[in-house]
Enzyme design. Structure first.
Site, short mmCIF file in Angstrom:
data_model
loop_
_atom_site.label_atom_id
_atom_site.label_comp_id
_atom_site.label_asym_id
_atom_site.label_seq_id
_atom_site.Cartn_x
_atom_site.Cartn_y
_atom_site.Cartn_z
CD GLU A 150 68.91 53.45 25.94
OE1 GLU A 150 69.61 52.54 25.47
OE2 GLU A 150 69.35 54.57 26.17
CG ASP A 171 70.42 57.84 24.45
OD1 ASP A 171 70.14 56.69 24.04
OD2 ASP A 171 71.58 58.24 24.66
#
Length: 645
Positions: free
Chosen positions: A380, A327
């Site tokens: 990401e 993330d």
């Protein structure tokens, strides 16, 4: 694994002087090159001098006193002090005979400038159910049954394999009582409900939004305190193992969202762990994250780097997961991420890259692919940072894949446009193929696109109810036939009519309506078709896997392209009609084959389409003036996609 007993055991003490660390362990820990710290730190059930108990070890370099407080000693701060190692590593440790399994505990720390703190164990493998915050002694005894999957998963997780990922927030996918946000399906119940659903829908992998322990439901797991503990909201670590095992039994891979970018300021967590900035940067120009009011790991510190890579290693090794979606990589790479001028300091070369974080990311990926060559790491990452998914030996960051955020934004902007105006926006539709092969891209329609006022996928589409549904089916058809891995957030597959709400559950009641059943049936067909047709995935990251066939009809908003596998006979021709105008006797010129069959039509009646525009027989007329070319005559449904093979 053999451990070296470092200290003399005094059996008269309540805490015995005992260690699981070797000198090499300490060097690697401090150098940022110890990747299995979970075998040493935390609470470990042991037998020492015929006594059962638990060994505890915690890193608190700024502490002057550390003790274990628990139900076992009635939370007394003084009775079970740990001993600090003499090598100045900052590690406090000791063996407590008689300490049982399943007991709550914390570390009581006298820290920097005399502050007294009670902290959870950073290496806890099990934690108390929120709102309580203690760690729990635990020793999983689970017998894995997924040997067939583990022996063959390299093929399932390869870059030339089908990747159709279902992104799931476990708490809100389905609830026993949709009106009670504190009542969850257990891991066992999810095994019975979620696993067969994912298989039925044709998904190849499931991606869990963070299951690591976290105190606040509203963070969706992205602000965690337990980097080695699956959340106790749904049950025990062994039950989570059984859930992963059940997915593997059905041939479905499991990906976990993992957050090495920041952590919250909860009192029992990592922030100011021993009264000083131990895990986070001390300089808040680097150490504080303004977007999330959280704190950034100090990637310069070897001990922190070892902690984080050990966490990634832990989930892959102990829980058999098949990949990590990392993330907020952009926030790690950039010193000026979400910061104005004067709020950040350039690196030693005057640039905006966080050199320590870049080095950490490369080491992370090198370690994972060395020790687990049959998994994937997925970034990401939303900037134009080069070579995110290229090997480190080629100057890349080393991820296996990267989310294609540009494709997502351009695609949604295109499909939000009134179909009669799409002719002016065809460049939005075609631009992704100009740069697609720069990275190994995953196409994400994730949770971020259906929250915070962005509207659900269905209501991003223009037109009346029928047109919204047709547009959504058309967009999904485009997504599944576009090169790259796929990711779809839960609820999108049946056209949810509300934004995702983590307090509730998905609006499953919508499936009583034909429109929503039709969208779900269409996505199910696309999922199974995608994974059964090699042309869609065998060369998904290669330039030879895609070819434009017709971009010359901008005014009509009709495009055609070809997806290609290793064998020419597997090629699939995709034709998309982006307007509600039926196109009969539409001509497409292509090569190679003289016989084509319609294998998918998004306008089928079963999908809540019109069902009256299809191609039972496709006339093919060879073009004599150019050997190998042929003209196909097709009927194109309104706001529809047809796939031909």
């Amino acid at each position: 694994m053999q451990y070296e007993e470092r200290y003399f055991v005094d059996s008269t003490r309540q805490v015995w002087n005992y260690s699981l660390f070797t000198d090499e362990d300490i060097r690697n820990f401090q150098n940022g090159t110890h990747y299995r710290l979970y075998e040493h730190f935390g609470a470990h059930a042991l037998q020492v001098l015929d006594k059962e108990g638990y060994y505890f070890a915690v890193w608190a370099p700024n502490a002057t006193f550390v003790s274990v407080i628990s139900d076992f000693n009635e939370w007394n701060n003084e009775t079970h002090p740990l001993l600090v190692r003499e090598d100045r590593s900052g590690i406090w440790e000791g063996f407590i005979p008689g300490f049982p399994k399943g007991v709550r505990y914390k570390y009581h720390i006298h820290g920097f400038q005399g502050v007294h703190l009670d902290k959870g164990d950073p290496f806890a493998t099990y934690c108390e159910l929120k709102p309580y915050t203690a760690s729990i002694t635990f020793a999983p005894r689970y017998e894995w049954k997924d040997t067939p999957w583990m022996n063959t998963r390299a093929a399932h997780n390869a870059l030339d394999a089908a990747w159709n990922v279902y992104e799931v927030h476990l708490a809100s996918w389905m609830r026993p009582d949709k009106n009670n946000e504190d009542w969850y399906n257990t891991y066992d119940q999810l095994r019975e409900l979620l696993v067969p659903y994912v298989k039925d829908m044709g998904f190849t992998h499931v991606e869990f939004m963070p299951v690591m322990e976290h105190p606040f439901d509203g963070s969706w797991g992205y602000q965690g305190t337990g980097y080695f503990a699956p959340t106790s909201r749904f049950g025990s670590p062994e039950q989570f193992m059984a859930l992963v095992d059940a997915f593997h039994a059905e041939g479905i891979g499991v990906i976990l969202d993992w957050v090495p970018s920041h952590f919250p300021y909860d009192a029992h967590g990592l922030f100011l762990f021993d009264g000083a900035h131990t895990y986070e940067y001390a300089d808040m120009r680097k150490g504080y994250h303004p977007d999330w009011s959280s704190y950034v790991f100090n990637y310069r510190r070897g001990e922190v780097k070892s902690f984080l890579i050990s966490s990634a290693h832990f989930w892959l090794r102990r829980y058999h997961v098949d990949g990590l979606r990392v993330d907020a990589v952009s926030s790690m790479l950039k010193l000026n991420y979400s910061r104005e001028e004067g709020e950040w300091e350039p690196n030693e070369y005057g640039g905006d890259g966080n050199l320590e974080a870049i080095h950490f990311i490369k080491d992370l990926n090198e370690t994972i692919f060395r020790d687990f060559p049959d998994v994937q790491t997925i970034a990401e990452e939303a900037t134009d940072w080069p070579k995110v998914s290229r090997p480190t030996y080629e100057g890349g960051l080393g991820f296996g894949m990267k989310w294609m955020m540009g494709w997502m934004h351009d695609t949604l902007n295109y499909f939000k446009t009134d179909p009669l105006l799409r002719s002016g926006k065809q460049d939005l539709f075609t631009f992704s193929l100009m740069y697609f092969y720069d990275e190994n891209f995953m196409l994400p329609l994730s949770h971020d696109e259906v929250v915070h006022g962005k509207s659900p996928m269905l209501y991003k589409m223009p037109g009346d109810e029928w047109q919204k549904s047709a547009n959504l089916r058309l967009m999904y058809s485009y997504m599944y036939s576009h090169p790259g891995a796929k990711l779809l957030f839960m609820g999108d597959e049946f056209g949810a009519t509300t934004e995702w709400n983590h307090h509730s559950e998905l609006p499953w009641h919508l499936l009583q309506y034909p429109a929503h059943r039709g969208i779900q049936d269409c996505v199910r067909t696309l999922g199974h078709l995608y994974r059964s047709e090699p042309a869609f995935y065998e060369r998904q990251f290669q330039t030879g896997g895609f070819e434009w066939v017709d971009l010359g009809h901008r005014l009509e908003s009709v495009v055609a392209y070809r997806r290609k596998g290793h064998r020419p006979e597997d090629d699939i021709l995709v034709v998309l009609n982006m307007t509600p105008v039926v196109r009969r006797d539409w001509k497409v010129i292509t090569y190679g084959k003289t016989h084509w069959t319609e294998i998918f039509n998004s306008d089928q009646a079963g999908y809540w389409g019109t069902g009256d525009t299809y191609n039972p027989l496709i006339p093919v007329q060879p073009l004599a003036h150019d050997e190998g070319l042929a003209e196909l005559t097709l009927h194109l449904p309104p706001l529809g996609a047809v796939f031909l093979k």
